[in-house]
Write a protein that holds these residues in place. Structure first.
Motif, short mmCIF file in Angstrom:
data_model
loop_
_atom_site.label_atom_id
_atom_site.label_comp_id
_atom_site.label_asym_id
_atom_site.label_seq_id
_atom_site.Cartn_x
_atom_site.Cartn_y
_atom_site.Cartn_z
N ARG A 286 7.98 -20.08 -3.14
CA ARG A 286 8.89 -19.70 -4.21
C ARG A 286 8.46 -18.33 -4.74
NH1 ARG A 286 8.49 -24.02 -6.48
NH2 ARG A 286 10.46 -24.92 -5.84
N ILE A 287 9.38 -17.38 -4.74
CA ILE A 287 9.09 -16.02 -5.21
C ILE A 287 9.96 -15.73 -6.42
CG2 ILE A 287 9.06 -13.57 -4.60
CD1 ILE A 287 9.05 -14.51 -1.60
N THR A 288 9.33 -15.30 -7.51
CA THR A 288 10.06 -14.97 -8.73
C THR A 288 9.83 -13.51 -9.08
OG1 THR A 288 9.81 -17.23 -9.54
CG2 THR A 288 10.38 -15.54 -11.17
N SER A 289 10.91 -12.80 -9.31
CA SER A 289 10.82 -11.40 -9.74
C SER A 289 10.47 -11.36 -11.21
CB SER A 289 12.16 -10.70 -9.52
OG SER A 289 12.18 -9.46 -10.21
N THR A 290 9.44 -10.60 -11.56
CA THR A 290 9.09 -10.44 -12.97
C THR A 290 10.05 -9.48 -13.66
OG1 THR A 290 7.51 -8.68 -12.48
CG2 THR A 290 6.65 -10.93 -12.55
N GLN A 291 10.86 -8.77 -12.86
CA GLN A 291 11.82 -7.83 -13.43
C GLN A 291 13.17 -8.48 -13.74
OE1 GLN A 291 11.68 -4.82 -10.35
NE2 GLN A 291 10.23 -3.60 -11.52
N THR A 292 13.67 -9.29 -12.80
CA THR A 292 15.00 -9.88 -12.99
C THR A 292 14.94 -11.34 -13.43
OG1 THR A 292 15.20 -10.66 -10.70
CG2 THR A 292 15.97 -8.39 -11.19
N GLY A 293 13.79 -11.98 -13.24
CA GLY A 293 13.66 -13.39 -13.57
C GLY A 293 14.25 -14.33 -12.53
N ARG A 294 14.87 -13.77 -11.50
CA ARG A 294 15.45 -14.58 -10.44
C ARG A 294 14.36 -15.14 -9.53
NH1 ARG A 294 20.58 -11.22 -8.00
NH2 ARG A 294 21.71 -10.90 -9.94
N THR A 295 14.66 -16.30 -8.94
CA THR A 295 13.74 -16.96 -8.02
C THR A 295 14.44 -17.26 -6.71
OG1 THR A 295 12.49 -17.96 -9.85
CG2 THR A 295 12.29 -19.02 -7.71
N VAL A 296 13.70 -17.17 -5.62
CA VAL A 296 14.22 -17.48 -4.30
C VAL A 296 13.13 -18.22 -3.52
CG1 VAL A 296 13.46 -15.32 -3.23
CG2 VAL A 296 15.46 -16.49 -2.32
N VAL A 297 13.55 -19.05 -2.59
CA VAL A 297 12.60 -19.72 -1.70
C VAL A 297 12.72 -19.07 -0.33
CG1 VAL A 297 11.98 -21.89 -0.57
CG2 VAL A 297 12.66 -21.90 -2.97
N ALA A 298 11.58 -18.60 0.19
CA ALA A 298 11.54 -17.93 1.49
C ALA A 298 10.54 -18.66 2.39
CB ALA A 298 11.14 -16.47 1.32
N ARG A 299 10.73 -18.52 3.69
CA ARG A 299 9.88 -19.18 4.68
C ARG A 299 8.86 -18.18 5.23
NH1 ARG A 299 11.19 -19.94 10.26
NH2 ARG A 299 13.15 -18.94 9.73
N VAL A 300 7.61 -18.60 5.29
CA VAL A 300 6.54 -17.76 5.83
C VAL A 300 6.65 -17.75 7.36
CG1 VAL A 300 4.04 -17.45 6.05
CG2 VAL A 300 5.00 -18.28 3.89
N VAL A 301 6.75 -16.52 7.93
CA VAL A 301 6.82 -16.40 9.39
C VAL A 301 5.78 -15.45 9.96
CG1 VAL A 301 9.28 -16.98 9.51
CG2 VAL A 301 8.58 -14.57 9.36
N ASP A 302 5.02 -14.76 9.08
CA ASP A 302 4.14 -13.73 9.59
C ASP A 302 2.97 -13.48 8.66
OD1 ASP A 302 3.30 -11.79 11.40
OD2 ASP A 302 4.97 -10.42 11.03
N GLU A 303 2.00 -12.75 9.18
CA GLU A 303 0.83 -12.31 8.42
C GLU A 303 0.95 -10.80 8.17
OE1 GLU A 303 -4.04 -11.97 8.95
OE2 GLU A 303 -2.79 -12.49 10.66
N CYS A 304 0.62 -10.39 6.97
CA CYS A 304 0.49 -8.97 6.65
C CYS A 304 -1.02 -8.72 6.72
CB CYS A 304 1.06 -8.70 5.26
SG CYS A 304 1.14 -6.96 4.83
N ASP A 305 -1.48 -8.18 7.83
CA ASP A 305 -2.90 -8.11 8.17
C ASP A 305 -3.70 -7.22 7.21
OD1 ASP A 305 -5.40 -7.94 9.36
OD2 ASP A 305 -4.59 -7.77 11.39
N SER A 306 -4.50 -7.86 6.37
CA SER A 306 -5.30 -7.15 5.38
C SER A 306 -6.47 -6.39 6.01
CB SER A 306 -5.83 -8.13 4.33
OG SER A 306 -4.75 -8.74 3.66
#
Length: 104
Positions: free
Chosen positions: A49-69
């Motif tokens: 669940r991802i919530t924007s601190t700017q708009t207050g909107r929330t969306v559910v997204a599926r994890v498909v990848d790694e952002c390699d740190s």
């Protein structure tokens, strides 16, 4: 922090997704997580669940990848498709925005 990424072949994401070795449509609600949060793939295909601190909107997204740190991605990145930005009512040209996320 949320960034925008292209998960399509030839897009900014580079190669295919770590979870399944495939490319994905930027019209899908999908995300890549920083290495620590990706947790060796244990979050693959799981919803977050991802919530924007700017708009207050929330969306559910599926994890498909790694952002390699270990190769340029910071430790606090939720790298998402254009569809996630659109659903949150955000302009992806901004580049980086603060969000709150949790397992859904």
């Amino acid at each position: 922090m949320m960034t925008v990424n292209s998960f399509e072949k030839g897009g900014s994401g580079g190669g295919p997704s770590e979870c399944d070795g495939h490319y994905h449509s930027n019209k899908d609600l999908i995300t890549a997580l920083s290495t620590g949060w990706y947790a060796g793939g244990s979050r693959c295909f799981k919803p977050i669940r991802i919530t924007s601190t700017q708009t207050g909107r929330t969306v559910v997204a599926r994890v498909v990848d790694e952002c390699d740190s270990h190769h340029g991605c910071k430790n606090n990145i939720v790298d998402t498709s254009q569809a996630v930005w659109d659903a949150l009512g955000l302009d992806s040209n901004i580049g980086v925005v603060p969000v709150i996320w949790s397992d859904a």
